[in-house]
Design an enzyme around this catalytic site. Structure first.
Site, mmCIF file in Angstrom:
data_model
loop_
_atom_site.group_PDB
_atom_site.id
_atom_site.type_symbol
_atom_site.label_atom_id
_atom_site.label_comp_id
_atom_site.label_asym_id
_atom_site.label_seq_id
_atom_site.Cartn_x
_atom_site.Cartn_y
_atom_site.Cartn_z
ATOM 1 N N THR A 43 0.838 -1.211 0.000
ATOM 2 C CA THR A 43 0.000 0.000 0.000
ATOM 3 C C THR A 43 0.873 1.262 0.000
ATOM 4 O O THR A 43 0.559 2.248 -0.671
ATOM 5 C CB THR A 43 -0.906 0.021 1.259
ATOM 6 N N HIS A 46 2.056 2.085 -3.424
ATOM 7 C CA HIS A 46 1.014 2.786 -4.205
ATOM 8 C C HIS A 46 1.031 4.273 -3.857
ATOM 9 O O HIS A 46 0.930 5.133 -4.727
ATOM 10 C CB HIS A 46 -0.378 2.228 -3.896
HETATM 11 ZN ZN LIG Z 1 0.383 -3.433 5.300
#
Ligand SMILES: [Zn+2]
Ligand SMILES: [Zn+2]
Length: 347
Positions: A43, A46
């Site tokens: 994440t 990203h």
């Molecule tokens: Zn994580």
């Protein structure tokens, strides 16, 4: 001294900024955590790259501090904070649930409709200190080193996916050998799966899968390799009983469903960048499979299970790199070049 070093996302573009922040002031139901180790998750990549998902989800939050995987020490406790004391070593459940929506009130707070995610919707862990609602603090045994405790969050994702259905005596095909996939391999073996087939496109990651107990490894990018044929061969033509998607790849989803036996279980954790086609009629309906989406960790069932498996997980091996927090750029380089598994940062 009321300031701390933190890693900020300030601009809607690739990169980050290292600059001071105020040490958070806690609310009555929160604790203040001194960060000892924080790790980089997919994440965060990203967010670092600022892709379409980041822009739509986080754009309105800028500037803010990102990061969400953590292990640290409690240094301050709000007057209404229960179950946590000063000096406790804690990790964070990153989904801060509202506790009043339908999902929260029916035992499904991991899919809370008002969820606030640490390091996404509010300031995160790439800093020297962090405020967190006490109910989201998970107290760790002090014998667990901080660089291992921070990796419990992805272990929790693997636990939630693997134990979404029966696993003992099953043949399992797992696609995507990042840290979560590799944890998935080991969990399946520890839980008594008959055979675990690991699929990825990267040879280094497949070596990790082998080390963590995969019986069969398949490199989908290798010359002349037909992933579907390899899985059918490895299951005596029956197909796998369980398919775990941890790659977020349309090809993995299609291959996994095509090689799942009738009546099998598909649990999908991967996040796909855009919609794509699947053969619903043949691969889902007529095969009568069970298909479930997996989001986060089941609170706090996944944590209790993770705690039980943690001593047998060998996470030490998954932590391939350690840097100082301010050297975070090196950590992103390692992960963007696929040279490492878990990168841990220490303030
Ligand atoms: Zn994580
Ligand atoms: Zn809720």
């Amino acid at each position: 001294m009321n300031t701390m070093t933190a890693i900020w996302k300030t601009e809607p573009k690739q990169g980050f900024e290292i600059k001071d922040a105020q040490i958070p002031k806690i609310k009555d139901d929160e604790v203040l955590i001194k960060v000892k180790a924080t790790s980089i998750c997919g994440t965060d990549l990203h967010i670092y790259n600022w892709d379409a998902w980041s822009a739509s989800r986080i754009g309105k939050n800028l500037p803010y501090i990102f990061g969400h995987e953590v292990s640290g020490e409690v240094v301050e406790v709000g007057k209404d904070a229960k179950g946590v004391s000063i000096g406790d070593h804690v990790s964070a459940e990153t989904h801060i649930a509202c506790n009043y929506c339908y999902q929260c009130r029916t035992g499904n707070s991991h899919i809370c409709e008002n969820v606030e995610i640490l390091g996404v919707d509010r300031n995160g862990t790439f800093a020297e200190y962090l405020s967190l609602p006490a109910r989201n603090a998970w107290v760790n045994d002090k014998s667990i080193p901080h660089h291992i405790a921070t990796a419990q969050e992805p272990l929790g994702n693997a636990v939630h996916t693997v134990f979404n259905g029966e696993i003992a005596a099953k043949t399992v095909a797992i696609f995507g050998m990042g840290p979560i996939g590799v944890c998935g391999v080991r969990l399946c073996k520890l839980a008594g799966a008959e055979k675990v087939i690991a699929v990825d496109m990267n040879e280094t990651r497949l070596k990790f899968a082998k080390d963590f107990g995969a019986d069969v490894i398949i490199n989908g990018s290798a010359e002349g390799v037909d992933v579907r044929k390899e899985i059918m061969d490895a299951t005596n033509g029956a197909g796998a009983d369980v398919f775990l998607e941890m790659a977020g790849s349309p090809g993995a989803m299609q291959d996994g469903l095509a090689t799942l036996r009738p009546g099998g279980r598909a649990s999908i954790l991967g996040v796909f960048s855009k919609p794509f086609e699947i053969d619903v009629t043949n691969d889902i309906v007529f095969k009568g499979i069970q298909l479930n989406g997996v989001n986060g960790r089941k609170m706090f069932d996944s944590w209790y299970k993770s705690k039980s498996f943690l001593p047998k997980m060998n996470l030490e091996k998954l932590v391939t790199h350690k840097f100082k927090l301010t050297e975070i750029e090196k950590g992103f380089d390692v992960l963007l070049n696929h040279d490492g598994m878990k990168v841990v940062l220490e303030p």
